[in-house]
Design an enzyme around this catalytic site. Structure first.
Site, short mmCIF file in Angstrom:
data_model
loop_
_atom_site.label_atom_id
_atom_site.label_comp_id
_atom_site.label_asym_id
_atom_site.label_seq_id
_atom_site.Cartn_x
_atom_site.Cartn_y
_atom_site.Cartn_z
N ASN A 208 41.75 -19.75 -82.67
CA ASN A 208 41.44 -20.79 -81.67
C ASN A 208 40.61 -20.16 -80.55
O ASN A 208 40.33 -18.97 -80.57
CB ASN A 208 42.73 -21.42 -81.14
CG ASN A 208 43.66 -20.37 -80.56
OD1 ASN A 208 43.33 -19.73 -79.57
ND2 ASN A 208 44.81 -20.14 -81.20
N ASP A 302 58.17 -20.98 -84.18
CA ASP A 302 57.89 -21.30 -82.78
C ASP A 302 58.53 -20.17 -81.97
O ASP A 302 59.75 -20.15 -81.74
CB ASP A 302 58.48 -22.66 -82.40
CG ASP A 302 58.03 -23.09 -81.02
OD1 ASP A 302 57.85 -22.21 -80.15
OD2 ASP A 302 57.83 -24.30 -80.81
N ILE A 303 57.70 -19.21 -81.59
CA ILE A 303 58.22 -17.98 -80.95
C ILE A 303 58.95 -18.33 -79.65
O ILE A 303 60.07 -17.88 -79.41
CB ILE A 303 57.06 -16.98 -80.66
CG1 ILE A 303 56.28 -16.69 -81.94
CG2 ILE A 303 57.59 -15.71 -80.04
CD1 ILE A 303 55.03 -15.84 -81.74
N PHE A 319 53.49 -21.62 -71.78
CA PHE A 319 52.26 -22.28 -71.35
C PHE A 319 52.11 -23.52 -72.21
O PHE A 319 52.61 -23.56 -73.33
CB PHE A 319 51.06 -21.36 -71.53
CG PHE A 319 50.75 -20.57 -70.29
CD1 PHE A 319 51.60 -19.56 -69.89
CD2 PHE A 319 49.61 -20.86 -69.53
CE1 PHE A 319 51.33 -18.83 -68.74
CE2 PHE A 319 49.34 -20.14 -68.37
CZ PHE A 319 50.19 -19.13 -67.98
N1 CTP Z 1 54.12 -21.19 -78.95
C1 CTP Z 1 54.90 -20.30 -79.65
N2 CTP Z 1 54.92 -20.36 -81.01
C2 CTP Z 1 54.21 -21.27 -81.67
C3 CTP Z 1 53.40 -22.20 -80.96
C4 CTP Z 1 53.38 -22.11 -79.58
O1 CTP Z 1 55.56 -19.46 -79.05
N3 CTP Z 1 54.24 -21.29 -82.98
C5 CTP Z 1 54.15 -21.13 -77.48
C6 CTP Z 1 52.82 -20.86 -76.80
O2 CTP Z 1 52.63 -19.50 -76.58
C7 CTP Z 1 52.98 -21.61 -75.49
C8 CTP Z 1 53.90 -22.76 -75.82
O3 CTP Z 1 54.55 -22.39 -77.04
O4 CTP Z 1 53.62 -20.82 -74.50
C9 CTP Z 1 53.26 -24.08 -76.02
O5 CTP Z 1 52.17 -24.01 -76.89
P1 CTP Z 1 51.42 -25.34 -77.33
O6 CTP Z 1 50.38 -24.97 -78.33
O7 CTP Z 1 50.99 -26.12 -76.13
O8 CTP Z 1 52.61 -26.14 -77.96
P2 CTP Z 1 53.09 -26.38 -79.41
O9 CTP Z 1 54.55 -26.10 -79.47
O10 CTP Z 1 52.25 -25.62 -80.37
O11 CTP Z 1 52.89 -27.93 -79.57
P3 CTP Z 1 51.57 -28.78 -79.87
O12 CTP Z 1 50.52 -27.80 -80.37
O13 CTP Z 1 52.02 -29.73 -80.90
O14 CTP Z 1 51.21 -29.43 -78.59
#
Ligand code: CTP
Length: 391
Positions: A208, A302-303, A319
């Protein structure tokens, strides 16, 4: 800039010792009081007279020289606000890591309780020696700042990592340490930065547009406020704190979880890919006559959510990048993830966010919006975020 501050520069016996003459000048130009001490071997590379003239102070080499009731290693340690050891040779690094005090420099180091910056310089094979790396790790673990040597042509004729880092880097690290209130001293903070890279085959990947700038600004700021920073990043960065380069979401997760138990705070500024390719091809995927190709993706962990589930005492900051309904989506997301703070930014705007040096964010807690931070450079935003979290 540094008037009223005393910088103690320790020079050891390596060819890069000659460069320290210019470093002394840099600190003098910034109005610091500069004290210089050398190991006896350093005198093979620079003269006492040169260092004395440049620093406008006596140069210490041997112990038991100054007739004073206080041993000189204690006087030097008491007087200085910061100690810089540059170049730091393999020998001195190993002595420091093991508490050996067999000359004035190593004795002062052992008695010194304020910030210490160590800038090694040596042959690349010595740098890569596992024992030296263990000794450096030991010094890092005890909170000393190591400014890694750079790659390049070495005086010994080799090409590799071993050149003393840029003098500006040493100077900047010292200025940062000397000019900031140390409000995060003693805090271990893990920060992630950049977009994760998910392999398709050996030459292609899914990623990304995240530049890592916000995560790096947070890391630099936390470091300058005295924190023990561990930056886990997909973009390269040469910093005076621990930087761990990773690629994929799985690698990032592993790197965070390795140090999570000891951390006080984790800030997930990285843009983690939600999906990865189920089976990355070991060979380059060849073009076929088909007009379409299908990649099967599987969900990444989802870390952030997982850290919130397993946390004991850590403050966890997420974030959230949204292209519409910023606050509404962010409020939902903080509850879904379970973090203590969520920093929400609007990625639909071209003047902030991804790749920009600027940002405009809202800080949320599970109870609602805490604060909207006006558009500012990412370093100002980073400072405001730490003020919000740690007061
Ligand atoms: N994050 C994470 N692990 C993932 C995806 C996201 O730890 N697999 C963390 C990012 O580092 C950030 C937060 O979750 O701090 C939110 O990321 P975002 O991309 O906005 O949210 P998503 O959970 O991926 O939801 P979406 O993309 O559906 O909005």
């Amino acid at each position: 800039m540094l008037s009223g501050k005393t910088v103690l520069i320790g020079i050891t016996g390596g060819i890069a010792a000659y460069k320290i003459c210019e470093l002394i000048r840099m600190f003098k130009r910034a109005n610091a009081n500069v004290r210089v001490i050398c190991t006896p071997n350093a005198m093979n590379f620079v003269t006492k007279l040169t260092l004395q003239n440049l620093s406008q102070n006596e140069v210490g080499i041997e112990e038991f020289e100054i007739p004073d009731f206080k041993p000189e290693h204690i006087s030097y340690a008491d007087e200085a606000d910061i100690m810089i050891i540059a170049p730091a040779t393999t020998n001195t690094i190993s002595k420091m890591a093991n508490g050996i005090c067999d000359n004035l420099l190593t004795s002062i180091f052992c008695a010194f309780s304020k910030p210490v910056i160590i800038a090694p310089a040596m042959n690349c094979n010595m740098w890569n020696n596992k024992i030296i790396q263990e000794n450096l790790q030991k010094l890092l673990n005890h909170g000393y700042t190591i400014l890694e040597p750079e790659n390049g042509f070495l005086a010994c004729g080799y090409q590799g990592q071993g050149r003393l880092c840029a003098l500006e880097k040493i100077f900047d690290a010292a200025v940062q340490k000397l000019s900031q209130p140390q409000t995060l001293k003693g805090k271990k903070i893990i920060i992630t930065a950049g977009g994760t890279i998910e392999d398709i085959d050996p030459v292609r990947y899914i990623s990304n547009y995240s530049s890592g700038k916000m995560g790096i600004a947070l890391s630099d700021t936390a470091y300058s406020l005295g924190a023990d920073v561990h930056l886990i990043t997909t973009v390269s960065a040469q910093k005076p704190y621990v930087v761990e380069k990773v690629k994929s979401a799985l690698e990032m997760q592993k790197a965070i979880e390795k140090d999570f138990a000891d951390a006080d705070c984790v800030i997930m500024a990285a843009a983690v890919a939600d999906y990865r390719v189920k089976q990355p091809s070991e060979q380059k995927i060849k073009k076929t006559s088909d007009e379409e190709i299908t990649l099967t993706l599987v969900k990444n962990p989802d870390i952030l959510k997982h850290l919130c589930e397993i946390k004991t005492h850590q403050t966890i900051v997420g974030f959230c990048a949204e292209s519409e309904n910023l606050i509404e989506n962010a409020k939902e997301k903080i509850l879904k993830k379970g973090c203590d703070y969520l920093i929400a930014n609007d990625i639909s705007r071209k003047d902030i966010g991804f790749s920009s040096d600027y940002n405009e964010v809202s800080i949320l807690t599970p109870n609602g919006v805490v604060k909207k931070l006006e558009r500012a450079d990412k370093y100002t935003i980073a400072r405001q975020i730490f003020e919000e979290i740690y007061g």
